[in-house]
Design a protein around this motif. Sequence first.
Motif, PDB file in Angstrom:
ATOM      1  N   HIS A 196      -7.024  -6.259  -1.976  1.00 46.66           N
ATOM      2  CA  HIS A 196      -6.904  -5.178  -2.283  1.00 46.66           C
ATOM      3  C   HIS A 196      -5.552  -4.899  -3.035  1.00 46.66           C
ATOM      4  CE1 HIS A 196      -9.085  -1.242  -0.898  1.00 46.66           C
ATOM      5  NE2 HIS A 196      -9.607  -2.190  -0.411  1.00 46.66           N
ATOM      6  N   THR A 197      -4.279  -5.481  -2.395  1.00 42.47           N
ATOM      7  CA  THR A 197      -3.080  -5.437  -3.009  1.00 42.47           C
ATOM      8  C   THR A 197      -3.182  -5.997  -4.386  1.00 42.47           C
ATOM      9  OG1 THR A 197      -2.304  -5.633  -0.764  1.00 42.47           O
ATOM     10  CG2 THR A 197      -0.809  -6.071  -2.786  1.00 42.47           C
ATOM     11  N   LYS A 207       1.025   0.620 -16.209  1.00 37.74           N
ATOM     12  CA  LYS A 207       2.504   0.722 -16.437  1.00 37.74           C
ATOM     13  C   LYS A 207       3.013   0.362 -17.497  1.00 37.74           C
ATOM     14  CE  LYS A 207       5.285   2.784 -13.273  1.00 37.74           C
ATOM     15  NZ  LYS A 207       6.162   2.756 -12.192  1.00 37.74           N
ATOM     16  N   HIS A 210     -14.086  -9.925  -3.073  1.00 36.76           N
ATOM     17  CA  HIS A 210     -14.346  -8.634  -2.290  1.00 36.76           C
ATOM     18  C   HIS A 210     -15.989  -8.558  -2.056  1.00 36.76           C
ATOM     19  CE1 HIS A 210     -13.966  -4.490  -0.672  1.00 36.76           C
ATOM     20  NE2 HIS A 210     -14.797  -4.062  -1.680  1.00 36.76           N
ATOM     21  N   LYS A 236     -10.256   2.732   1.817  1.00 39.61           N
ATOM     22  CA  LYS A 236      -9.068   2.554   0.472  1.00 39.61           C
ATOM     23  C   LYS A 236     -10.000   2.128  -0.847  1.00 39.61           C
ATOM     24  CE  LYS A 236      -5.047   1.763   3.006  1.00 39.61           C
ATOM     25  NZ  LYS A 236      -4.486   0.498   3.762  1.00 39.61           N
ATOM     26  N   PRO A 237      -9.934   3.025  -1.953  1.00 37.35           N
ATOM     27  CA  PRO A 237     -10.698   2.201  -3.190  1.00 37.35           C
ATOM     28  C   PRO A 237     -10.104   0.718  -3.471  1.00 37.35           C
ATOM     29  CG  PRO A 237      -9.459   4.119  -3.700  1.00 37.35           C
ATOM     30  CD  PRO A 237      -9.227   3.948  -2.024  1.00 37.35           C
ATOM     31  N   VAL A 238     -10.688   0.060  -4.096  1.00 33.59           N
ATOM     32  CA  VAL A 238     -10.172  -1.018  -4.746  1.00 33.59           C
ATOM     33  C   VAL A 238      -9.529  -0.975  -5.887  1.00 33.59           C
ATOM     34  CG1 VAL A 238     -10.826  -3.385  -5.337  1.00 33.59           C
ATOM     35  CG2 VAL A 238     -11.958  -2.623  -3.609  1.00 33.59           C
ATOM     36  N   HIS A 239     -10.016  -0.043  -6.794  1.00 31.03           N
ATOM     37  CA  HIS A 239      -9.223   0.035  -7.938  1.00 31.03           C
ATOM     38  C   HIS A 239      -8.466   1.224  -8.310  1.00 31.03           C
ATOM     39  CE1 HIS A 239     -11.918  -3.096  -9.356  1.00 31.03           C
ATOM     40  NE2 HIS A 239     -12.861  -2.879  -8.877  1.00 31.03           N
ATOM     41  N   LEU A 240      -7.474   0.942  -9.077  1.00 36.56           N
ATOM     42  CA  LEU A 240      -6.094   1.939  -9.228  1.00 36.56           C
ATOM     43  C   LEU A 240      -6.731   3.477  -9.696  1.00 36.56           C
ATOM     44  CD1 LEU A 240      -3.211   1.998  -9.129  1.00 36.56           C
ATOM     45  CD2 LEU A 240      -3.253   1.739 -11.871  1.00 36.56           C
ATOM     46  N   THR A 241      -7.790   3.362 -10.604  1.00 33.32           N
ATOM     47  CA  THR A 241      -8.217   4.560 -11.315  1.00 33.32           C
ATOM     48  C   THR A 241      -8.964   5.359  -9.999  1.00 33.32           C
ATOM     49  OG1 THR A 241     -10.212   3.378 -12.040  1.00 33.32           O
ATOM     50  CG2 THR A 241      -8.757   4.205 -13.554  1.00 33.32           C
ATOM     51  N   PHE A 273      -6.406   6.929  -7.835  1.00 32.96           N
ATOM     52  CA  PHE A 273      -5.830   8.176  -8.367  1.00 32.96           C
ATOM     53  C   PHE A 273      -6.763   9.312  -8.445  1.00 32.96           C
ATOM     54  CE2 PHE A 273      -3.111   5.528 -12.170  1.00 32.96           C
ATOM     55  CZ  PHE A 273      -2.084   5.515 -10.885  1.00 32.96           C
ATOM     56  N   GLU A 290       3.572   5.809  -5.601  1.00 39.46           N
ATOM     57  CA  GLU A 290       3.549   5.761  -7.031  1.00 39.46           C
ATOM     58  C   GLU A 290       2.579   6.684  -7.406  1.00 39.46           C
ATOM     59  OE1 GLU A 290       4.777   3.939  -9.683  1.00 39.46           O
ATOM     60  OE2 GLU A 290       5.999   2.578  -8.673  1.00 39.46           O
ATOM     61  N   GLU A 322       2.613  11.134  -9.470  1.00 32.60           N
ATOM     62  CA  GLU A 322       1.905  11.656 -10.437  1.00 32.60           C
ATOM     63  C   GLU A 322       1.296  12.818 -10.083  1.00 32.60           C
ATOM     64  OE1 GLU A 322       0.108   8.728 -12.812  1.00 32.60           O
ATOM     65  OE2 GLU A 322       1.853   7.266 -12.678  1.00 32.60           O
ATOM     66  N   ASN A 369       3.898   1.506  -1.097  1.00 27.25           N
ATOM     67  CA  ASN A 369       4.222   1.689  -2.742  1.00 27.25           C
ATOM     68  C   ASN A 369       3.198   2.173  -3.637  1.00 27.25           C
ATOM     69  OD1 ASN A 369       6.326   1.522  -4.340  1.00 27.25           O
ATOM     70  ND2 ASN A 369       5.412  -0.347  -5.093  1.00 27.25           N
ATOM     71  N   MET A 370       2.116   1.693  -3.473  1.00 29.74           N
ATOM     72  CA  MET A 370       0.988   2.232  -4.337  1.00 29.74           C
ATOM     73  C   MET A 370       0.668   3.670  -4.200  1.00 29.74           C
ATOM     74  SD  MET A 370      -1.144   1.177  -6.600  1.00 29.74           S
ATOM     75  CE  MET A 370      -0.809  -0.669  -6.312  1.00 29.74           C
ATOM     76  N   ASP A 417       0.965  -1.124   0.011  1.00 28.51           N
ATOM     77  CA  ASP A 417       0.136   0.092   0.009  1.00 28.51           C
ATOM     78  C   ASP A 417       0.964   1.249   0.055  1.00 28.51           C
ATOM     79  OD1 ASP A 417      -2.306  -1.450   0.069  1.00 28.51           O
ATOM     80  OD2 ASP A 417      -3.015  -0.817   1.829  1.00 28.51           O
ATOM     81  N   VAL A 431      -8.214  -9.226 -11.865  1.00 27.46           N
ATOM     82  CA  VAL A 431      -8.859  -8.228 -11.423  1.00 27.46           C
ATOM     83  C   VAL A 431     -10.367  -8.620 -11.010  1.00 27.46           C
ATOM     84  CG1 VAL A 431      -9.728  -5.742 -11.444  1.00 27.46           C
ATOM     85  CG2 VAL A 431      -7.326  -6.351 -12.012  1.00 27.46           C
ATOM     86  N   THR A 491      -5.605  -6.798  -6.603  1.00 25.91           N
ATOM     87  CA  THR A 491      -6.338  -5.642  -7.416  1.00 25.91           C
ATOM     88  C   THR A 491      -5.457  -4.649  -7.850  1.00 25.91           C
ATOM     89  OG1 THR A 491      -8.646  -6.654  -6.599  1.00 25.91           O
ATOM     90  CG2 THR A 491      -8.463  -4.523  -7.959  1.00 25.91           C
ATOM     91  N   SER A 492      -5.053  -3.672  -6.943  1.00 24.72           N
ATOM     92  CA  SER A 492      -4.307  -2.688  -7.233  1.00 24.72           C
ATOM     93  C   SER A 492      -3.048  -2.715  -8.118  1.00 24.72           C
ATOM     94  CB  SER A 492      -4.255  -1.597  -5.905  1.00 24.72           C
ATOM     95  OG  SER A 492      -3.689  -2.294  -5.132  1.00 24.72           O
ATOM     96  N   TYR A 493      -2.354  -3.930  -7.602  1.00 19.86           N
ATOM     97  CA  TYR A 493      -1.020  -3.999  -8.336  1.00 19.86           C
ATOM     98  C   TYR A 493      -1.192  -4.671  -9.706  1.00 19.86           C
ATOM     99  CZ  TYR A 493       2.070  -2.223  -4.782  1.00 19.86           C
ATOM    100  OH  TYR A 493       2.619  -1.357  -3.924  1.00 19.86           O
ATOM    101  N   GLU A 553      -3.829  -3.777 -11.647  1.00 19.50           N
ATOM    102  CA  GLU A 553      -4.063  -2.781 -12.545  1.00 19.50           C
ATOM    103  C   GLU A 553      -3.010  -1.772 -12.762  1.00 19.50           C
ATOM    104  OE1 GLU A 553      -8.821  -2.270 -11.257  1.00 19.50           O
ATOM    105  OE2 GLU A 553      -7.314  -1.130  -9.983  1.00 19.50           O
ATOM    106  N   LEU A 554      -2.094  -1.587 -11.537  1.00 20.16           N
ATOM    107  CA  LEU A 554      -0.761  -0.837 -11.902  1.00 20.16           C
ATOM    108  C   LEU A 554       0.136  -1.682 -12.829  1.00 20.16           C
ATOM    109  CD1 LEU A 554       0.548   1.472 -10.712  1.00 20.16           C
ATOM    110  CD2 LEU A 554       1.925   0.053  -9.158  1.00 20.16           C
TER     111      LEU A 554
END
Lengths: 149, 397
Positions: free
Chosen positions: B188-189, B200, B224, A122-127, A130, A28, A32, A24-25, A22, B217, B191-193, B195-196
Amino acid sequence: MKDERQRDGLVDILLVEDNPADVNMLRESFRESKIGNELHVVNDGERALDFLHQRGAFTTAPRPDLVLLDIGLPKMSGLDVLAEIKADPDLRRIPVIILTTSESEEDVFKSYDLHANSFITKPVHLTQLFELLKTIEDFWFGIVKLPSR
Amino acid sequence: MPERGIPQGKRRTREQDAGIQRQIAFATDLFYGDARMRTLLESLAEGIVIIDSSRTILLVNAAAENMFGYRREELIGKPHAILIPERLREIHEEDQTRYFAEPRIRPMGALLDLVARRRDGSEFPVEISLSFIESENGILVMALVSDITVRKRAEDDLLAANTELQRSNRELELFASVTSHDLQEPLHTITSYTELLAHKYREKLDQQADAYMHYIVDAATHMHLMINDLLAYARIGTRGKPFEPVAMDAVLGLALNNLRKSIEESGATVERGELPEVDGDGVQLTELWQNLIGNAVKFRKKDMPLQVRISAERRGSEWVFGVRDNGIGIEPRFFGRIFEVFRQLHPREEYAGSGMGLAICRKIVERHGGRIWVESAFGEGTSFFFTLPVRGIDHER
């Protein structure tokens, strides 16, 4: 003070989070970000308080403009840390955002009872993450007037 | 002085013996002189033991014989202490002395748990009520003795079951909170990684890699959802609020409001009948409506506008609520299974969800003392019905 924050152009954010993935995420994602920021990371509750009190290994630590605080931490839970920050007349003005995986209503109640400034799951998805960080920055460093340091 | 409280004690004097014989004759005449009274006392399920102020047994009935395992001639004339376990005789004696000093009627239940002794030395729990008669021969005390072995065992079992239930509820709560925090984090980890990674390295990986990451995902997101819904299911019993009057109209309104977006998007029309007030947990009843109506929206026909009809009808001591739709319907062979945990009839690509919705509905309805079932003509729509008790009627649960 806002001037002071603008002098070096950086805002200091303290992230209290024990999960390296987390950390690290978030690092990152913050990288940005448009707003210049310095992300300081500690991985347990005791270190968080040392950082805030500028003691131990953190005598030269800056006073953060914002604290992002996880609840599930080793040794001392995030809620304990929150309680101590908000009980301290010197620290209580620093906005503390609870940032946690928990969606439990109980944690939400407890956090606000201890005067958390906001509670974010904490949101689940990357977008979403961000977007969240952008919103945090827009709000806390754009819209909100913060007390002088 | 007669020996007090000591069975098979020292010999009585002849004079004392004669006195006791007189008392026995007196009591026998008083209680068994009348045939109807005798029949009554002999037919009682409770044991009757009558003693005088010297604590000598003057009379016992048939039930007392059976209970204590003596024939009555073995009891009459003996100190009543033989019916009490040795270890308790002293305490009992003090109690008796106080009673004779100030006799009064003591009802059942006013006494602590008492233990009696059978002839073979075994013990059994009893409840005793005492009453007294002031006669020309002094005070006679009548003890009405009930053997409460069965009840006591049931009480003990109930207490043990209750303790166990509390323990298992606590464990469930702990399990639930561990689930919500600790199990979600690795997901969570993941999913998010993933996606990362996709974010990237988009250009460096090929299409197949994109598909793989999509699967990861997707699976993590689904898990979840399942964990959250399982948690919600587990907490229906442990986190429910106490029942209070709930206007079903109002909670239906809340549910429809929560579903507003999907109802509008589907172009559904919802027809609402008049709904009564019930006793319940408003939050859970809102969730119940929301799940049932949400299901109707989800499983609508693509080629015709969805109509949902909500009704309530009183049948005897219960209300029958209905949610009827004109959707895709359910095959009868699945009627029972759809209420099971994690049960889905359709592939996830076609209808998303955890498969917990109707299991949650059933648990909510059952917590409220009702039943839930489905009726459907496959291809022509589905009707869900659930019952709730009518307010103000004493319902046997």
